[in-house]
Scaffold this motif. Structure first.
Motif, PDB file in Angstrom:
ATOM      1  N   ILE A   1       0.843  -1.203   0.000  1.00 56.68           N
ATOM      2  CA  ILE A   1       0.000   0.000   0.000  1.00 56.68           C
ATOM      3  C   ILE A   1       0.874   1.248   0.000  1.00 56.68           C
ATOM      4  CG2 ILE A   1      -1.599   1.346   1.422  1.00 56.68           C
ATOM      5  CD1 ILE A   1      -2.784  -1.393   2.310  1.00 56.68           C
ATOM      6  N   THR A   2       1.939   1.232   0.788  1.00 56.67           N
ATOM      7  CA  THR A   2       2.855   2.383   0.846  1.00 56.67           C
ATOM      8  C   THR A   2       3.471   2.660  -0.516  1.00 56.67           C
ATOM      9  OG1 THR A   2       3.357   1.978   3.179  1.00 56.67           O
ATOM     10  CG2 THR A   2       4.968   3.260   1.928  1.00 56.67           C
ATOM     11  N   ASP A   3       3.892   1.606  -1.194  1.00 61.72           N
ATOM     12  CA  ASP A   3       4.481   1.774  -2.529  1.00 61.72           C
ATOM     13  C   ASP A   3       3.461   2.358  -3.509  1.00 61.72           C
ATOM     14  OD1 ASP A   3       6.890   0.785  -1.634  1.00 61.72           O
ATOM     15  OD2 ASP A   3       6.532  -1.261  -2.367  1.00 61.72           O
ATOM     16  N   LEU A   4       2.239   1.860  -3.447  1.00 62.11           N
ATOM     17  CA  LEU A   4       1.215   2.305  -4.397  1.00 62.11           C
ATOM     18  C   LEU A   4       0.749   3.732  -4.108  1.00 62.11           C
ATOM     19  CD1 LEU A   4      -0.857  -0.998  -4.566  1.00 62.11           C
ATOM     20  CD2 LEU A   4       0.541  -0.027  -6.408  1.00 62.11           C
ATOM     21  N   LEU A   5       0.679   4.098  -2.839  1.00 65.31           N
ATOM     22  CA  LEU A   5       0.241   5.447  -2.485  1.00 65.31           C
ATOM     23  C   LEU A   5       1.365   6.468  -2.623  1.00 65.31           C
ATOM     24  CD1 LEU A   5      -1.892   4.727   0.732  1.00 65.31           C
ATOM     25  CD2 LEU A   5      -2.740   5.273  -1.557  1.00 65.31           C
ATOM     26  N   LYS A   6       2.602   5.975  -2.698  1.00 68.34           N
ATOM     27  CA  LYS A   6       3.784   6.830  -2.794  1.00 68.34           C
ATOM     28  C   LYS A   6       3.917   7.778  -1.597  1.00 68.34           C
ATOM     29  CE  LYS A   6       4.207   6.671  -7.829  1.00 68.34           C
ATOM     30  NZ  LYS A   6       3.289   5.512  -7.992  1.00 68.34           N
ATOM     31  N   THR A   7       3.497   7.301  -0.458  1.00 69.53           N
ATOM     32  CA  THR A   7       3.657   8.026   0.797  1.00 69.53           C
ATOM     33  C   THR A   7       3.575   7.025   1.939  1.00 69.53           C
ATOM     34  OG1 THR A   7       2.858   9.892   2.139  1.00 69.53           O
ATOM     35  CG2 THR A   7       1.190   8.509   1.102  1.00 69.53           C
ATOM     36  N   VAL A   8       4.190   7.352   3.069  1.00 69.64           N
ATOM     37  CA  VAL A   8       4.161   6.456   4.225  1.00 69.64           C
ATOM     38  C   VAL A   8       2.967   6.824   5.098  1.00 69.64           C
ATOM     39  CG1 VAL A   8       5.388   5.623   6.256  1.00 69.64           C
ATOM     40  CG2 VAL A   8       6.670   6.221   4.180  1.00 69.64           C
ATOM     41  N   PRO A   9       1.961   5.961   5.174  1.00 69.04           N
ATOM     42  CA  PRO A   9       0.785   6.286   5.987  1.00 69.04           C
ATOM     43  C   PRO A   9       1.056   6.067   7.477  1.00 69.04           C
ATOM     44  CG  PRO A   9       0.518   4.123   5.019  1.00 69.04           C
ATOM     45  CD  PRO A   9       1.813   4.666   4.486  1.00 69.04           C
ATOM     46  N   THR A  10       0.276   6.739   8.303  1.00 70.37           N
ATOM     47  CA  THR A  10       0.230   6.444   9.729  1.00 70.37           C
ATOM     48  C   THR A  10      -0.762   5.307   9.937  1.00 70.37           C
ATOM     49  OG1 THR A  10       0.705   8.726  10.345  1.00 70.37           O
ATOM     50  CG2 THR A  10      -0.372   7.349  12.006  1.00 70.37           C
ATOM     51  N   VAL A  11      -0.369   4.291  10.703  1.00 75.76           N
ATOM     52  CA  VAL A  11      -1.254   3.156  10.985  1.00 75.76           C
ATOM     53  C   VAL A  11      -1.550   3.130  12.476  1.00 75.76           C
ATOM     54  CG1 VAL A  11      -1.612   0.676  10.777  1.00 75.76           C
ATOM     55  CG2 VAL A  11      -0.224   1.871   9.074  1.00 75.76           C
ATOM     56  N   PHE A  12      -2.828   3.054  12.810  1.00 78.48           N
ATOM     57  CA  PHE A  12      -3.245   3.010  14.206  1.00 78.48           C
ATOM     58  C   PHE A  12      -4.031   1.735  14.465  1.00 78.48           C
ATOM     59  CE2 PHE A  12      -6.530   3.725  17.445  1.00 78.48           C
ATOM     60  CZ  PHE A  12      -5.734   4.045  18.528  1.00 78.48           C
ATOM     61  N   ASN A  13      -3.723   1.084  15.588  1.00 78.37           N
ATOM     62  CA  ASN A  13      -4.447  -0.123  15.990  1.00 78.37           C
ATOM     63  C   ASN A  13      -4.783  -0.080  17.475  1.00 78.37           C
ATOM     64  OD1 ASN A  13      -4.822  -2.329  13.888  1.00 78.37           O
ATOM     65  ND2 ASN A  13      -2.678  -1.784  13.508  1.00 78.37           N
ATOM     66  N   PHE A  14      -5.938  -0.635  17.826  1.00 72.93           N
ATOM     67  CA  PHE A  14      -6.281  -0.870  19.221  1.00 72.93           C
ATOM     68  C   PHE A  14      -5.677  -2.168  19.725  1.00 72.93           C
ATOM     69  CE2 PHE A  14     -10.006   1.516  17.562  1.00 72.93           C
ATOM     70  CZ  PHE A  14      -9.976   2.609  18.422  1.00 72.93           C
ATOM     71  N   ASP A  15      -5.256  -3.029  18.796  1.00 68.03           N
ATOM     72  CA  ASP A  15      -4.824  -4.384  19.128  1.00 68.03           C
ATOM     73  C   ASP A  15      -3.305  -4.490  19.146  1.00 68.03           C
ATOM     74  OD1 ASP A  15      -5.532  -7.320  19.468  1.00 68.03           O
ATOM     75  OD2 ASP A  15      -4.247  -7.407  17.700  1.00 68.03           O
ATOM     76  N   TYR A  16      -2.759  -4.999  20.230  1.00 69.35           N
ATOM     77  CA  TYR A  16      -1.315  -5.104  20.407  1.00 69.35           C
ATOM     78  C   TYR A  16      -0.702  -6.105  19.436  1.00 69.35           C
ATOM     79  CZ  TYR A  16       3.052  -5.262  23.150  1.00 69.35           C
ATOM     80  OH  TYR A  16       4.351  -5.177  23.571  1.00 69.35           O
ATOM     81  N   TYR A  17      -1.424  -7.185  19.139  1.00 65.96           N
ATOM     82  CA  TYR A  17      -0.947  -8.187  18.193  1.00 65.96           C
ATOM     83  C   TYR A  17      -0.727  -7.554  16.816  1.00 65.96           C
ATOM     84  CZ  TYR A  17      -1.244 -12.120  14.898  1.00 65.96           C
ATOM     85  OH  TYR A  17      -1.013 -13.001  13.878  1.00 65.96           O
ATOM     86  N   ALA A  18      -1.714  -6.761  16.363  1.00 69.37           N
ATOM     87  CA  ALA A  18      -1.590  -6.093  15.067  1.00 69.37           C
ATOM     88  C   ALA A  18      -0.427  -5.107  15.078  1.00 69.37           C
ATOM     89  CB  ALA A  18      -2.894  -5.378  14.729  1.00 69.37           C
ATOM     90  N   PHE A  19      -0.302  -4.369  16.166  1.00 65.76           N
ATOM     91  CA  PHE A  19       0.782  -3.398  16.313  1.00 65.76           C
ATOM     92  C   PHE A  19       2.143  -4.082  16.201  1.00 65.76           C
ATOM     93  CE2 PHE A  19       3.699  -1.561  19.567  1.00 65.76           C
ATOM     94  CZ  PHE A  19       3.994  -0.371  18.929  1.00 65.76           C
TER      95      PHE A  19
END
Length: 348
Positions: free
Chosen positions: A38-56
């Motif tokens: 997704i970062t490559d396709l958007l050509k920018t580094v997004p901020t990712v937020f999660n409530f879940d520690y496993y995902a983080f």
């Protein structure tokens, strides 16, 4: 569009050409390789937020824009947000209130989710907090909607606005419980936990772990009935950890022994008792892989002669898992819906 990703992510990648932005927020993504793509396709580094520690942790704790917590307030408002629709309806409403305060006016919102997760029934909630939505694409049993922030920004919107309290009374014990959206059995005491609490002895000098603490019911109950014991409380969900801390604080107990852990990732001690009403839902499907891993690893965190006691729905196959892990099993109590199991770690 890679089939190795979740169905919503497959649809998101198929529709990625729709999305533009210089300061993009993604909520609920846990797939590291998908984030790279997704970062490559958007050509920018997004901020990712999660409530879940496993995902983080899956995304990498050192990523500068990989964030974890019970609430999100950006230092700089985003122009675009991509939202993976969560399962909990109460959490969905709170999440979109967060997004309401995280976007610039007319900032774009893309919401992706599976049909069977009920995404089509959430259009009113999205419009309530963001603005009118339009259908953009559908594939892989999933849908993606687009909206723009045209609703007024909510005044003083914070986690405290979403706190819900209820009184727990079992026998001669009364507790004020603090709950938050997305936490198991939000706003009420579930029958399984009630059965587990009713089976507990009065502890004296034991060291106890409340695993998957949720709103902190088990830990606070034990501290109320056995004030001299040492109890630790862990959960993988940031909202649950915050609710556990608030419940302990509400009842005058210390909060320093409540923390985040992905199963036992951040648990270092050994205990006389491990207590839990373990989770068995993951996303939309009924799944208790996390609980199976919890049972298998629990013996590594028990002292010799220590015990694990859990409550579970009767249809779940925990009996063979406990027998395999410990070699013994006792049914402490049961009814048509729940059983309380106990296994003991043999003394060496």
């Amino acid at each position: 569009m890679s089939r190795k990703y979740s169905l919503p992510t497959q649809l998101l990648l198929r529709s990625i050409g729709l999305i533009k932005g210089d300061n993009i927020l993604i909520v609920g993504l846990s797939e590291k390789e998908a984030l790279n793509e997704i970062t490559d396709l958007l050509k920018t580094v997004p901020t990712v937020f999660n409530f879940d520690y496993y995902a983080f942790k899956k995304l990498g704790e050192q990523e500068p824009k990989n964030l974890f917590g019970a609430w999100y307030q950006p230092k700089k408002l985003h122009d675009t947000a991509i939202i993976y629709l969560p399962k909990s309806e109460a959490l969905i409403e709170m999440l979109f209130s967060i997004i309401n305060g995280a976007l610039i006016p007319k900032g774009k919102v893309y919401v992706v989710g599976q049909n069977k997760a009920g995404i089509k029934s959430q259009t009113e909630t999205i419009e309530k907090y963001i603005g009118p939505i339009e259908y953009k694409d559908a594939a892989r049993h999933s849908v993606i909607y687009q909206s723009s922030l045209t609703q007024a920004v909510l005044p003083n919107n914070s986690l405290e606005n979403w706190v819900q309290k209820f009184m727990l009374e079992i026998s001669d014990v009364s507790l004020e419980v603090v709950s938050l959206p997305g936490v198991f059995s939000h706003g009420r005491l579930d029958d399984g936990t009630k059965m587990l609490l009713e089976t507990l002895p009065r502890f004296e000098n034991e060291k106890i772990l409340d695993w998957g603490s949720g709103a902190g019911v088990i830990g606070a109950f034990i501290k109320k009935t056995s004030p001299n014991i040492e109890i630790d409380m862990v959960d993988s969900n940031a909202l649950a950890v915050e609710a556990s801390r608030l419940t302990m604080e509400e009842n005058g107990f210390e909060t320093e022994r409540v923390w985040t852990s992905d199963i036992f990732s951040d648990v270092k001690d050994k205990y006389d008792y491990i207590l839990s009403n373990p989770p068995f839902h993951k996303g939309i499907e009924t799944n208790y892989d996390v609980s199976a891993k919890f049972i298998a690893e629990a013996k590594n965190h028990l002292r010799p002669g220590g015990k694990i006691r859990i409550v579970a729905n009767t249809f779940l196959g925990y009996r063979p898992l406990l027998k395999k892990a410990f070699g013994n099993l006792t049914v402490i109590n049961e009814n048509n819906s729940y059983r309380v199991y106990e296994s003991r770690l043999d003394k060496v």
